[in-house]
Design a protein around this motif. Structure first.
Motif, PDB file in Angstrom:
ATOM      1  N   LEU A  13      -0.009   1.359   4.887  1.00  0.00           N
ATOM      2  CA  LEU A  13       0.473   0.084   5.406  1.00  0.00           C
ATOM      3  C   LEU A  13      -0.693  -0.825   5.793  1.00  0.00           C
ATOM      4  N   LEU A  14      -1.693  -0.278   6.471  1.00  0.00           N
ATOM      5  CA  LEU A  14      -2.869  -1.060   6.840  1.00  0.00           C
ATOM      6  C   LEU A  14      -3.622  -1.554   5.603  1.00  0.00           C
ATOM      7  N   PHE A  15      -3.699  -0.724   4.575  1.00  0.00           N
ATOM      8  CA  PHE A  15      -4.367  -1.128   3.339  1.00  0.00           C
ATOM      9  C   PHE A  15      -3.636  -2.301   2.683  1.00  0.00           C
ATOM     10  N   VAL A  16      -2.314  -2.250   2.624  1.00  0.00           N
ATOM     11  CA  VAL A  16      -1.535  -3.323   2.002  1.00  0.00           C
ATOM     12  C   VAL A  16      -1.674  -4.618   2.808  1.00  0.00           C
ATOM     13  N   ILE A  17      -1.647  -4.543   4.125  1.00  0.00           N
ATOM     14  CA  ILE A  17      -1.807  -5.732   4.965  1.00  0.00           C
ATOM     15  C   ILE A  17      -3.201  -6.339   4.772  1.00  0.00           C
ATOM     16  N   VAL A  23      -6.409 -11.513  -0.196  1.00  0.00           N
ATOM     17  CA  VAL A  23      -5.979 -12.379  -1.300  1.00  0.00           C
ATOM     18  C   VAL A  23      -5.653 -13.786  -0.783  1.00  0.00           C
ATOM     19  N   ALA A  24      -4.999 -13.886   0.379  1.00  0.00           N
ATOM     20  CA  ALA A  24      -4.694 -15.200   0.953  1.00  0.00           C
ATOM     21  C   ALA A  24      -5.967 -15.945   1.298  1.00  0.00           C
TER      22      ALA A  24
END
Length: 131
Positions: A13-17, A23-24
């Motif tokens: 989850l931390l990796f995806v966030i 990317v943003a």
């Protein structure tokens, strides 16, 4: 579920966030952030260059349409120093080199027929002679 699965879930989850935030940030840096429009908007105003003179003053070169404005920003107030028609970089560089007959290494120096150098003494922004 045991503790090992919970740890894997939290790490994923931390990796995806972190990936979403990265990317943003990259999209904002390259100018893709904000409201998406069908056509790319043509910008009429841009900051060409900024130079800090000292802690309280800055020179800003601003381009609007086909004009460039050199603005002095300070605590005492802002002042337009110069306003000229905008040129592209290569035309300005070519004009500068065509008018510049100074030898490399000595700003303001011109070569005399007998080989001596004549130095043009200029004054910097503080009023002291520049060397």
């Amino acid at each position: 579920m045991d503790l090992d699965q919970y740890i894997r879930f939290v790490v994923a989850l931390l990796f995806v966030i972190a990936l979403i935030v990265t990317v943003a940030w990259l999209m904002r840096r390259i100018g893709l952030g904000g409201v998406a429009t069908g056509a790319v908007r043509h910008r009429r105003l841009s900051v060409v260059e900024v130079m800090a003179l000292d802690a309280k003053r800055r020179l800003v070169l601003v381009r609007k349409d086909d004009r460039e404005h050199l603005i002095l920003l300070s605590n005492a107030g802002d002042q337009v120093v110069e306003s000229t028609p905008a040129q592209d970089f290569h035309a300005a560089l070519h004009a500068h080199h065509a008018a510049d007959h100074h030898p490399i290494g000595e700003p303001g120096a011109t070569v005399q027929p007998d080989g001596d150098h004549k130095v043009d003494h200029t004054v910097d922004h503080k009023g002291t002679p520049a060397s």
